[in-house]
Design an enzyme around this catalytic site. Structure first.
Site, short mmCIF file in Angstrom:
data_model
loop_
_atom_site.label_atom_id
_atom_site.label_comp_id
_atom_site.label_asym_id
_atom_site.label_seq_id
_atom_site.Cartn_x
_atom_site.Cartn_y
_atom_site.Cartn_z
N GLU A 19 79.72 33.07 22.88
CA GLU A 19 80.22 32.10 21.90
C GLU A 19 80.41 32.67 20.50
OE1 GLU A 19 77.83 31.47 24.12
OE2 GLU A 19 78.55 29.80 25.35
N HIS B 139 71.63 20.01 25.98
CA HIS B 139 73.00 19.66 26.38
C HIS B 139 73.35 18.22 26.02
CE1 HIS B 139 73.04 23.40 28.63
NE2 HIS B 139 74.27 23.19 29.04
C1 LIG Z 1 75.15 29.76 25.65
C2 LIG Z 1 75.69 29.02 26.80
N1 LIG Z 1 77.00 29.07 27.06
C3 LIG Z 1 77.51 28.40 28.12
C4 LIG Z 1 76.70 27.66 28.92
C5 LIG Z 1 77.28 26.88 30.10
N2 LIG Z 1 76.86 27.56 31.33
C6 LIG Z 1 75.78 27.17 32.03
S1 LIG Z 1 75.46 28.18 33.30
C7 LIG Z 1 76.80 29.14 32.95
C8 LIG Z 1 77.11 30.31 33.81
C9 LIG Z 1 75.99 31.29 33.80
O1 LIG Z 1 76.28 32.33 34.65
P1 LIG Z 1 75.17 33.35 35.06
O2 LIG Z 1 74.42 33.79 33.86
O3 LIG Z 1 75.80 34.40 35.89
O4 LIG Z 1 74.14 32.50 35.93
P2 LIG Z 1 74.40 31.80 37.35
O5 LIG Z 1 74.85 30.42 37.05
O6 LIG Z 1 75.38 32.59 38.09
O7 LIG Z 1 73.05 31.78 37.99
C10 LIG Z 1 77.48 28.66 31.85
C11 LIG Z 1 78.70 29.25 31.28
C12 LIG Z 1 75.33 27.60 28.59
N3 LIG Z 1 74.48 26.85 29.30
N4 LIG Z 1 74.85 28.30 27.55
#
Ligand SMILES: Cc1ncc(C[n+]2csc(CCOP(=O)(O)OP(=O)(O)O)c2C)c(N)n1
Ligand SMILES: [Mg+2]
Lengths: 327, 326
Positions: A60, A129
């Site tokens: 971000e 959130h």
């Molecule tokens: C700082 C932030 N940006 C965006 C999000 C929205 N978000 C939640 S989970 C996610 C994907 C995370 O991917 P990863 O770290 O690979 O974990 P996975 O879900 O694959 O276990 C996103 C973009 C968030 N929670 N926090």
């Protein structure tokens, strides 16, 4: 007139402006094929391609900073910040960089960018959130802040934001994306700093933003059954704020309650109440009242979360107290 | 090296813990599908060997930090089903009295400093816990669990740099499940994933995250070294989530194929493959394993029923815990 959803209105505004202006791009997480988790941007990548609808990594501060630089040099980026709570991650880029550049450069540089994000609790999404952080950015000189309360406002404010030569932050209520409202087919814009009087009234002024507009209207309806006439006003942008419309209304009704879903402490409600006290004090028959979110992190448990957000019933009760002189 | 009996116990313990995670998630998914759970949740199914292989190499005093996909880490670190389900349902008896929910579940007594709804948000916390351990002369380590998506977050690199400068006993465990939400890892992370921590001089390892023994052996070795002051370390664990990004992510074909999902489920399942190994090596029998599974499924079901009937927090809780008392 046709009715479309809040989400579709946002989408339409962006698509229309992107057709008119090649320099507009969208940056954000899962904005392209996925069309965002709320599906608000669906279809845009198909029309404008991945060169203009750009999926970013989960970075971000990085992509906000890139948007600032791009905006300073000829593009007009729309940054999609998936949750308003992530504002805390990008505060430096937004508030130290974007907001101050025009001023610090003596008017030579400008940052025409839009940051669209969301707000609103009661989705059972817990403390990171669910926040409504509009006060945080409205506090910073150089940022404009819009808070659409229906599909109609969402479209008109978004188009104005995109054409504005300043950084504009738009807060959308994430519970409202599927709500429908009348939206004309013809092009229209909504000027910043022009409040909307949704319902004229004579006994009390209810000033409400975004998600709270519906609550205020519901309260106004039940109050009408008791022969209480409430005027409901939606400022639509909190920075700039249409002080004149608000003050004139309070001069007429002599009573006011301000309602916003952000925390009450040092919040939007505090600012608006202070302005009314400064400019309409001698017209008031009772102290200005504020209803904001409870000053606690948003709890997960539904039974607790529902206690933290102002409701139509609370507004109704407060109006009665004010008018009966019980404050 | 431990003797055979110890081995059998620790192998069965790892099997049990993986099955417990899967049973927990199965129930959590059902709660969502039957509209009994408030909000959304992220399933850990498919990644069990990562949490279990790592946490079985830790003591309850060692700390972990977890993610939005955090039920697996929580179970693996020793949490109790009832209190977990109570938390998922927002009930008073939950680990966080219903205030945190799925994305903020924490289990202080077992060293789980909490799930986190900010991607990468716990990198500082895990590293800070390692600073405490070092400063206070405790021989504890901390493990920071995060997904491939968190590799996009600058905070991670700032904290890794300091951990390396200050030789902190922290292990960065990157669970690469190939996607962050609906985007492939190669569209989000440029260059070599392994090279990142190496750039700070952090020793880095890659391991099959579907192989609980491989994960456990590597972690045991690194934990032992970290306790002696050889840390920090980075582990890249290759794994896969079977479900959608969250329970509501049902139609996934626009970002990943059914064939790919099937391949991981059928050929690389950490529980199936480990069961096979236990039987092949005559450490256990399929009957014994089956009866363990059935017992755990029963436990999970009981815990869910308990949580469904448990009390809501009292309204007075809403103002409580904003500040710690002095
Ligand atoms: C700082 C932030 N940006 C965006 C999000 C929205 N978000 C939640 S989970 C996610 C994907 C995370 O991917 P990863 O770290 O690979 O974990 P996975 O879900 O694959 O276990 C996103 C973009 C968030 N929670 N926090
Ligand atoms: Mg991932």
């Amino acid at each position: 007139m046709r009715e479309i959803t809040f989400g579709a209105a946002v989408n339409e505004a962006m698509a229309e402006e992107m057709r008119l202006d090649e320099s507009i791009i969208i940056l954000g997480e899962d904005v392209a094929e996925a069309g965002t988790p709320f599906k608000v941007l669906s279809g845009l990548v198909e029309e404008f391609g991945t060169e203009r609808v750009i999926d970013t990594p989960i970075s971000e501060p990085g992509f906000t900073g890139i948007a600032v630089g791009a905006a300073m040099t000829g593009l007009r980026p729309i940054v999609d910040l998936m949750f308003g709570d992530f504002l805390f991650l990008i505060m430096d880029q937004l508030c130290n960089q974007a907001a101050k550049t025009h001023y610090m450069s003596g008017g030579k540089l400008s940052v025409p960018m839009v940051l669209r994000t969301n707000m609103g609790a009661t989705r059972r999404s817990a403390a990171q959130h669910s926040q409504s952080l509009q006060a945080l950015v409205a506090h910073i000189p150089g940022l404009k802040v819009a808070m659409p309360s229906s599909a109609y406002e969402a479209k008109g404010l978004m188009k104005t934001a995109i054409r504005d030569n300043n950084p504009v932050v738009i807060f959308e209520d994430k519970l409202m994306y599927n709500d429908k409202a009348e939206v004309p087919e013809e092009e229209y814009l909504i000027n910043f700093g022009e409040a909307n009087i949704l319902r004229p009234g004579t006994d009390i002024t209810l000033i409400a933003t975004s998600s709270m507009v519906q609550q205020a209207e519901m309260a106004a309806n039940t109050l009408a059954d008791q022969n209480i006439s409430a005027e409901v006003i939606d400022p639509r942008t909190i920075s700039p704020l249409d002080e004149t419309t608000l003050i004139n209304s309070v001069k007429k009704t002599s009573h006011a309650i301000v309602i916003d879903e952000g925390h009450q402490n040092y919040g939007i409600t505090a600012e608006i109440a202070a302005r009314i006290s400064e400019k309409a004090f001698y017209y008031l028959d009772a102290p200005v009242q504020r209803l904001g979110a409870m000053d606690v992190p948003v709890p997960f448990s539904p039974v607790l979360e529902d206690l933290t957000v102002p409701t139509a019933q609370q507004i109704h009760e407060r109006v009665v107290m004010v008018l009966e002189g019980k404050i | 090296m431990s003797n055979n009996k110890d081995n059998k116990n620790s192998y069965l313990q790892m099997f049990r813990q993986m099955v417990r995670i899967r049973a927990f998630e199965e129930q959590a998914n059902q709660l969502y599908l039957s509209a009994k759970m408030p909000g959304l949740t992220h399933m850990y199914v498919g990644q069990e060997a990562v949490a279990v292989g790592i946490c079985e190499a830790l003591t309850p005093n060692d700390k972990i930090t977890s993610t939005h996909r955090g039920h697996g880490h929580c179970v693996a670190k020793g949490a109790d089903f009832k209190q977990m389900f109570c938390e998922l349902l927002g009930k008073q008896e939950g680990y966080c009295r219903g205030k945190g929910g799925s994305m903020h579940i924490a289990d202080q007594a077992n060293g789980n400093l909490g799930a986190n709804a900010i991607v990468g948000g716990s990198a500082g916390i895990a590293t800070g816990a390692a600073l405490t351990a070092k400063r206070m002369g405790k021989k504890e380590v901390s493990v920071c669990f995060f997904g491939d998506g968190a590799l996009g977050q600058g905070l991670l690199y700032e904290t890794m740099n300091m951990a390396a400068l200050w030789k902190l006993p922290v292990i960065y465990a990157c669970e690469n499940n190939l996607y962050g939400e609906y985007t492939k890892v190669e569209e989000m992370a440029a260059g070599d994933l392994m090279a990142r921590a190496k750039g700070f001089g952090i020793e880095s390892f890659e391991v099959d995250g579907q192989d609980v023994l491989a994960v456990n052996n590597l972690t045991q070795e690194l934990v032992e070294r970290a306790r002696k002051g050889d840390g920090p370390f980075f582990i890249l664990l290759n794994t896969y989530r079977y479900h959608g990004h969250h329970v509501g992510d049902i139609n996934r074909e626009y970002y990943r194929s059914k064939e790919e999902e099937q391949l991981w489920r059928e050929e690389r399942d950490p529980i199936t493959n480990f069961s096979q190994l236990l039987v092949d090596k005559k450490i256990s029998t399929s009957e014994e394993l089956k009866s363990i599974e059935l017992q755990i499924e029963k436990d999970a079901e009981e815990a869910v029923n308990y949580a469904l009937n448990a009390a809501w927090p009292d309204a007075s809780e809403v103002n409580m815990h904003v500040f710690a008392s002095n």
